[in-house]
Write a protein that holds these residues in place. Structure first.
Motif, PDB file in Angstrom:
ATOM      1  N   LYS A   1      49.731   0.033 100.025  1.00 31.29           N
ATOM      2  CA  LYS A   1      50.478   0.771 101.044  1.00 31.29           C
ATOM      3  C   LYS A   1      50.962   2.126 100.543  1.00 31.29           C
ATOM      4  O   LYS A   1      52.091   2.529 100.797  1.00 31.29           O
ATOM      5  CB  LYS A   1      51.685  -0.054 101.526  1.00 31.29           C
ATOM      6  CG  LYS A   1      51.321  -1.449 101.996  1.00 31.29           C
ATOM      7  CD  LYS A   1      52.548  -2.265 102.333  1.00 31.29           C
ATOM      8  CE  LYS A   1      52.175  -3.686 102.703  1.00 31.29           C
ATOM      9  NZ  LYS A   1      53.378  -4.518 102.978  1.00 31.29           N
ATOM     10  N   ASP A   2      50.078   2.834  99.840  1.00 29.38           N
ATOM     11  CA  ASP A   2      50.492   4.125  99.314  1.00 29.38           C
ATOM     12  C   ASP A   2      49.325   5.101  99.372  1.00 29.38           C
ATOM     13  O   ASP A   2      48.303   4.900  98.709  1.00 29.38           O
ATOM     14  CB  ASP A   2      50.991   3.998  97.874  1.00 29.38           C
ATOM     15  CG  ASP A   2      51.568   5.318  97.368  1.00 29.38           C
ATOM     16  OD1 ASP A   2      52.591   5.760  97.910  1.00 29.38           O
ATOM     17  OD2 ASP A   2      50.982   5.888  96.445  1.00 29.38           O
TER      18      ASP A   2
ATOM     19  N   GLU B   1      57.041  -4.721  95.382  1.00 28.71           N
ATOM     20  CA  GLU B   1      57.227  -3.753  96.459  1.00 28.71           C
ATOM     21  C   GLU B   1      58.592  -3.083  96.389  1.00 28.71           C
ATOM     22  O   GLU B   1      59.625  -3.745  96.232  1.00 28.71           O
ATOM     23  CB  GLU B   1      57.059  -4.425  97.829  1.00 28.71           C
ATOM     24  CG  GLU B   1      57.140  -3.447  98.994  1.00 28.71           C
ATOM     25  CD  GLU B   1      56.758  -4.092 100.312  1.00 28.71           C
ATOM     26  OE1 GLU B   1      57.384  -3.756 101.338  1.00 28.71           O
ATOM     27  OE2 GLU B   1      55.835  -4.934 100.330  1.00 28.71           O
TER      28      GLU B   1
ATOM     29  N   ASN C   1      51.722  -0.590 107.627  1.00 30.99           N
ATOM     30  CA  ASN C   1      52.624   0.261 106.842  1.00 30.99           C
ATOM     31  C   ASN C   1      52.123   1.695 106.789  1.00 30.99           C
ATOM     32  O   ASN C   1      52.913   2.638 106.920  1.00 30.99           O
ATOM     33  CB  ASN C   1      52.757  -0.302 105.429  1.00 30.99           C
ATOM     34  CG  ASN C   1      53.732   0.488 104.580  1.00 30.99           C
ATOM     35  OD1 ASN C   1      53.358   1.433 103.891  1.00 30.99           O
ATOM     36  ND2 ASN C   1      54.997   0.110 104.620  1.00 30.99           N
ATOM     37  N   PHE C   2      50.818   1.889 106.607  1.00 33.61           N
ATOM     38  CA  PHE C   2      50.287   3.251 106.585  1.00 33.61           C
ATOM     39  C   PHE C   2      50.456   3.916 107.945  1.00 33.61           C
ATOM     40  O   PHE C   2      50.765   5.104 108.028  1.00 33.61           O
ATOM     41  CB  PHE C   2      48.815   3.234 106.183  1.00 33.61           C
ATOM     42  CG  PHE C   2      48.174   4.591 106.236  1.00 33.61           C
ATOM     43  CD1 PHE C   2      48.508   5.565 105.310  1.00 33.61           C
ATOM     44  CD2 PHE C   2      47.255   4.902 107.227  1.00 33.61           C
ATOM     45  CE1 PHE C   2      47.937   6.832 105.370  1.00 33.61           C
ATOM     46  CE2 PHE C   2      46.673   6.160 107.292  1.00 33.61           C
ATOM     47  CZ  PHE C   2      47.021   7.119 106.361  1.00 33.61           C
TER      48      PHE C   2
ATOM     49  N   ALA D   1      56.044   0.375  99.347  1.00 31.84           N
ATOM     50  CA  ALA D   1      54.849   0.577  98.531  1.00 31.84           C
ATOM     51  C   ALA D   1      54.794  -0.475  97.429  1.00 31.84           C
ATOM     52  O   ALA D   1      55.776  -0.684  96.708  1.00 31.84           O
ATOM     53  CB  ALA D   1      54.829   1.970  97.927  1.00 31.84           C
TER      54      ALA D   1
END
Length: 496
Positions: free
Chosen positions: A257-258, A181, A310-311, A185
Motif C-alpha cells: 500500500k505504498d 502497518e 488503500n491506494f 502502509a
C-alpha cells in the motif's frame, strides 16, 4: 554516449572530466568543508534556542560537537581507507544529518513545557535517539569501507543479494498488519519497542544485482527490433526482466500500500537499464508500464476495493485534500499550510508550529522545516541533495569498470528519486508515500541504509579518482573484482 575500450591512464594520473590531471586526495578540503557544516549546524541550534527559550543555553553546542566528533572519525577512516574519495560527499551528508538532528531536538523543546525547556537534557528525546542512530550508522559505513576495499568485489554476491533484496521487499506484505502497518502502509517490522524498515536495505541489495545482471546482458538488451518516431525499441523477447520487476513493483503497490516504494524500486531498475543500454525506449516503456499499472490499481480500487482500496483512498486525498480537511486529508492539508505559512524566508528556526503536523519527525519533516526556513531554505537543502547526486553521477562517469558505473549511477539516482518521492508527496505533486527524507527524518533504518549508500559511493569514487600505476604501461588493478574484469579485460570508460 558510447561505450568504448580505452588504454589505461598513465602512472600517477587519473581520468574523469576533461584531459588528464595529477590525482590529489583532497582530504584537507573535505575536513574544511566538514568543519563549516558543523558550524552551520551549531548556528542553527543556537537560533532554535534563541527563538524558543529567549536565550541561548551554555551547552547549545554539545549536539553539534558530538556530531562533529562522529563525522571526524569517519573522515579519518576515509583518509586512510579511501584517500581519493570525493571530498564533497561527507560534508554534504553531514550537513543534512546535523540539521535533521537539530530539528528533531527543536521538536523535543517545543513539546516540553516552557518552564522545563532550559533543563531538557541535551541528548534526550527524539533528537538524542537520532544522534545515537547517527553514531551507529557512521560506524556501519566505516565498517563497510574497511571490508569492501574494491567495489567490484561485491559483485561476487550479486545473486545472493538479489534474492535477499526481494525477500526484504516482500516480507512486510506477508506479515500481520499489527506488526507491519503504520499509517496505512505495510513497510515495517515491529517487535516490541524495536522497528525496522527492511525496504531501505533492500534497495542497496537490489541495485548490486541490477548492476551485475545488466553488465552481462547489456549487449542483448541494447538490440533494437524496430524504429518508431525516431526511437529504437527493443525486441519483445527482451522485455522479460522489465516485466518481472514491474510486476514486483505492482505487488508492492497493492499489498504494501505504498506508491513511493513501488516507484523507487521500478524507477531505479529502469534508469540502471537506461544507463547500461543508452536506449531512451527503455525509459518510455518503463513510464508507460508504471503509470499504466498505477492507473489500473486506481480503477480497481474504485470498483473492486480489497487490496486496491488503500491506494484509491490515497489517490482521492491527493486529488482533493480539502474535501475532508479535518479527517482524511488532515495531514496533507496541514503540510501545505505549513509550506504556505513559511513563505519565502520562513518563520525562523524555532519560530514555527511543527507540532501541529502529524508525523512531522518522519514523513513530514520537510514541511516542518519548510515552515521555519522558507522557500529559500528548502531550495538550499534541495541543492545539497542535488550536489550529492551530482557527485555520485560524476563518480559513475569516472570509474573505469562497467559494474562500478552502473552501481554508482543507480545509487545516485535512487537517492535523488527518494527525495523526489517524499517532497512530491508533501507538495501534492504525487500521492503521499511512506518514504522518509534521507538523512533528515527520524529513524534508524533509513539513516543506516543511506549512510551505507554513501559509503559505497565513497568507495566507487575512490576507485575512480585513484591514480592508476604500473610498470611497462600496464595498469595495476585492485584485487577482489570479478575474474572477467580483473584478468585481461580492457578498461572501459563512458565517453560523451
Amino acid at each position: 554516449m558510447t561505450v568504448a575500450a580505452t588504454p589505461a591512464p598513465s602512472p600517477a594520473t587519473t581520468g574523469g572530466g576533461s584531459g588528464v590531471r595529477l590525482a590529489r586526495s583532497r582530504r584537507n578540503a573535505e575536513l574544511s568543508l566538514l568543519l563549516l557544516a558543523m558550524v552551520l549546524v551549531a548556528a542553527y541550534m543556537a537560533t532554535v534556542e534563541a527563538n524558543l527559550l529567549d536565550t541561548v543555553t551554555p551547552d547549545f553546542w554539545m549536539p553539534a560537537a558530538a556530531l562533529g566528533a562522529v563525522f571526524l572519525g569517519l573522515h579519518l577512516v576515509i583518509r586512510f581507507l579511501a584517500p581519493f574519495a570525493d571530498p564533497a560527499l561527507l560534508p554534504a551528508v553531514a550537513l543534512l544529518n546535523g540539521l535533521g538532528v537539530g530539528f528533531l531536538r527543536r521538536i523535543d523543546l517545543g513539546e516540553a513545557a516552557p518552564v522545563d525547556r532550559e533543563d531538557l537534557a541535551t541528548f534526550a528525546g527524539i533528537g538524542g535517539r537520532q544522534l545515537a542512530w547517527t553514531l551507529a550508522s557512521v560506524i556501519l559505513a566505516a565498517g563497510l569501507l574497511a571490508i569492501m576495499r574494491d567495489h567490484r568485489s561485491v559483485s561476487r554476491y550479486a545473486y545472493t543479494l538479489g534474492l535477499a533484496g526481494i525477500v526484504l521487499v516482500m516480507l512486510p506484505a506477508v506479515l500481520p498488519r499489527s506488526i507491519s502497518e503504520i499509517n496505512g502502509a505495510k513497510l515495517w517490522i515491529r517487535v516490541g519497542g524495536f522497528s525496522l524498515q527492511p525496504g531501505e536495505f533492500a534497495k542497496l541489495a537490489l541495485l548490486v544485482f541490477f548492476a551485475y545482471y545488466l553488465v552481462r546482458k547489456r549487449e542483448v538488451l541494447s538490440l533494437a527490433s524496430r524504429r518508431f518516431l525516431g526511437i529504437d525499441f527493443p525486441r519483445g523477447r527482451d522485455l522479460g526482466p522489465v516485466v518481472v520487476v514491474w510486476l514486483i513493483s505492482l505487488l508492492v503497490l497493492v499489498f504494501e500500500k505504498d506508491l513511493g516504494t513501488s516507484l523507487l524500486y521500478f524507477g531505479m531498475f529502469v534508469v540502471t537499464l537506461y544507463i547500461a543500454t543508452e536506449r531512451v525506449s527503455w525509459l518510455l516503456i518503463g513510464l508507460l508500464l508504471f503509470f499504466g499499472g498505477a492507473y489500473l490499481a486506481y480503477v480497481l480500487g474504485s470498483t473492486v476495493g480489497g487490496p486496491f482500496a488503500n491506494f484509491y483512498l490515497r489517490a482521492e486525498i491527493w486529488l482533493d485534500p480539502f474535501a475532508d480537511p479535518t479527517n482524511k486529508g488532515y495531514q496533507l492539508v496541514q503540510g501545505l499550510l505549513a509550506l504556505g505559512t513559511g513563505g519565502l524566508f520562513g518563520a525562523g528556526p524555532g519560530g514555527g508550529q511543527p507540532d501541529i503536523l502529524p508525523e512531522v519527525q518522519n514523513d513530514f519533516i520537510f514541511a516542518g522545516i519548510g515552515e521555519e526556513i522558507g522557500l529559500f531554505g528548502l531550495s538550499a537543502l534541495l541543492v545539497v541533495y542535488l550536489l550529492i547526486v551530482e557527485r555520485g553521477l560524476r563518480a559513475a562517469l569516472a570509474v573505469r569498470d562497467s559494474f562500478g558505473k552502473l552501481l554508482a549511477g543507480g545509487l545516485a539516482f535512487t537517492l535523488g528519486l527518494q527525495v523526489f518521492v517524499i517532497v512530491g508527496g508533501i507538495s501534492k505533486l504525487i500521492p503521499l508515500t511512506g518514504q522518509t527524507t534521507p538523512f533528515l527524518s527520524a529513524g534508524g533504518s533509513s539513516l543506516m541504509a543511506n549512510w551505507l549508500l554513501i559509503a559505497v559511493l565513497l568507495r566507487v569514487s575512490d576507485g575512480a579518482r585513484r591514480p592508476v600505476t604500473g610498470g611497462a604501461g600496464k595498469a595495476a588493478r585492485p584485487s577482489g573484482g570479478p575474474p572477467e574484469q580483473l584478468h585481461g579485460a580492457p578498461t572501459e570508460v563512458i565517453k560523451p
